[in-house]
Design an enzyme around this catalytic site. Sequence first.
Site, PDB file in Angstrom:
ATOM      1  N   TRP A 130     -18.202  48.735  -9.983  1.00 31.56           N
ATOM      2  CA  TRP A 130     -17.522  49.731 -10.830  1.00 31.56           C
ATOM      3  C   TRP A 130     -16.125  49.944 -10.249  1.00 31.56           C
ATOM      4  CZ3 TRP A 130     -17.716  55.568 -10.018  1.00 31.56           C
ATOM      5  CH2 TRP A 130     -17.251  56.253 -11.147  1.00 31.56           C
ATOM      6  N   ASP A 211     -26.221  53.964  -5.902  1.00 32.18           N
ATOM      7  CA  ASP A 211     -25.594  54.585  -7.058  1.00 32.18           C
ATOM      8  C   ASP A 211     -26.583  54.435  -8.210  1.00 32.18           C
ATOM      9  OD1 ASP A 211     -24.081  55.447  -9.135  1.00 32.18           O
ATOM     10  OD2 ASP A 211     -22.306  54.251  -8.665  1.00 32.18           O
ATOM     11  N   LYS A 246     -25.796  59.643 -18.550  1.00 32.92           N
ATOM     12  CA  LYS A 246     -26.273  58.685 -19.550  1.00 32.92           C
ATOM     13  C   LYS A 246     -27.670  59.043 -20.040  1.00 32.92           C
ATOM     14  CE  LYS A 246     -22.824  56.719 -17.484  1.00 32.92           C
ATOM     15  NZ  LYS A 246     -21.539  56.209 -17.821  1.00 32.92           N
TER      16      LYS A 246
HETATM   17  C1  LMR Z   1     -18.294  53.441 -16.980  1.00 27.33           C
HETATM   18  O1  LMR Z   1     -18.404  52.652 -16.037  1.00 27.33           O
HETATM   19  O2  LMR Z   1     -17.771  53.145 -18.058  1.00 27.33           O
HETATM   20  C2  LMR Z   1     -18.837  54.833 -16.837  1.00 27.33           C
HETATM   21  O3  LMR Z   1     -19.480  54.981 -15.629  1.00 27.33           O
HETATM   22  C3  LMR Z   1     -17.817  55.873 -17.105  1.00 27.33           C
HETATM   23  C4  LMR Z   1     -16.799  55.974 -16.021  1.00 27.33           C
HETATM   24  O4  LMR Z   1     -16.628  57.081 -15.504  1.00 27.33           O
HETATM   25  O5  LMR Z   1     -16.156  54.979 -15.703  1.00 27.33           O
END
Ligand code: LMR
Length: 397
Positions: A130, A211, A246
Site C-alpha cells: 500500500w 495490517d 471496509k
Molecule cells: C486503498 O488502498 O485504496 C484504501 O486503503 C484507501 C486508502 O486510504 O488508501
Amino acid sequence: MFETINAAPEDSILGLTEAFQKDPSPKKINLGVGVYKNGSGQTPVLATVKEAEQRLLRSEATKSYLPIDGLASYGELSQQIVFGSDHTILRAGRATTVQTPGGTGALRVAADFVRRISPQAAVWLSDPTWPNHPNVFGSAALQVQSYPYFEPDSNGVAFERMISALETIPAGDVLLLHGCCHNPTGADLSPEQWQAVAAICAKRGILPLLDFAYQGFGDGLEEDATGVRTVADHCREFIVATSYSKNFGLYNERVGALTLVASSADAAEAANSHLKICVRTNYSNPPAHGGQIVAEILGDPDLRQRWEVELAEMRNRINDMRHLFVETLDQQGAGRDFSFIARQRGMFSYSGLTPAQVQALRERHSVYIVGSGRINVAGMTEANMEYLCAAIADVLK
Ligand code: LMR
C-alpha cells in the site's frame, strides 16, 4: 515561512478521487480508491449500521471524552473477532487493544510505539505494498526496508524469494504482513506459507505487524483470520492493525484498532501504558461514534448475525465481479490471460497494465485506476463492465 513552499505531489490513491470528481464524462469509472460499491454503483450505509446508529441516538447520554485507549467493550470485541472468542491469548490477558481513527491510525500508533520502544528497528514492507505504508512508518522516523512479494509471471506470491529475504532480517526488526486480501496485488499467502513465515518470525525474533484491513472480504471472517491466528500460534509478541472501514462500510467514521499481543498479561499492560502516550500526544483520544456502532453490532447476537449476512453479500459480489471481469475482458478481445484475477481475493488486483496504459485509460476513457496498475474490483458493476473491459482492451492494443 510559507512563501517558498513548492506543492507536494498528490496522494497516489486519494488524489485520483479528486481528479475523478472533476471529470465531466458521464461514463467515468473510479476503480482507484478501495471503496466498495453495490450492484447499483453506490456505497450505501449498511442496514445494521443504520440500526445501531438509531439505538445509539436513543441511548447516548453524553459526548464526554472516551478513555485514551477507547471504549473497553470495543477493544474486547475487536480481540474476539481477530482471534475467536475463546483464544488462549485472550484468556491469558496477553492482548491489549487501543481504539484508533481507522486502520491508518492504528498503523501510525504502532509506528510511534516501535520508535519509542525500539528506535533502531527497521520496518520491512512487501514489494509492492500500500503506497501509504512507507509514508506512515517514515513519518514516525523509522527506517523502512522491503522484501520481495509478488511474481508478475505467475501473478502470485514470490514465496521462495520472500522467504530468502526474511531469513536475512535482523532480530528486533518489524515485518509488516497483510493479514488477508493483499493490497495492492490480491495475491495472498496460503495457510502453509503462513506457517513458514510465522515460524521464521519466531525463530529469528522478528516482530510481525499485521495490517488487517479486509477481514471478511476474502473468503470469510474466520477464513481470513488464518494468517493472524497462525502468527498467534508461533509468536509470543506481535501487533495487529484492524480497520472497520471496509467490512462495516464505515470509511468516513475512521474506525480502527491496534491490538498488541505480549508474552504475559503484565507485559501487555506495560505496553498499553506506552501506547496510551503515543495516542495522547497524537490525537489525545479516539472519536466515539464509529467505535460505538461496531461495539453495538458485534455485541448483539442478532445484529451481528445480520451484519455477517451483509458482509457476505459484499464479499460474494466482489468475487462474482472477478469472474465477470475475466469473462468480459476475453469477450472484448483483451488478448491476454487474466484468469488469475478470479483466483485472487479482496478488493484489489494487479492488472499488469503499464503506467502509460493506465494514463491512456484515464485520458481516453475516463477510467481511473492507480498508477501501479492496481484495480479496485469492488468498484465494478454489471452496468459498467462492458465499457470498462472495452476500454482496457483498447489500451492493450
Ligand atoms: C486503498 O488502498 O485504496 C484504501 O486503503 C484507501 C486508502 O486510504 O488508501
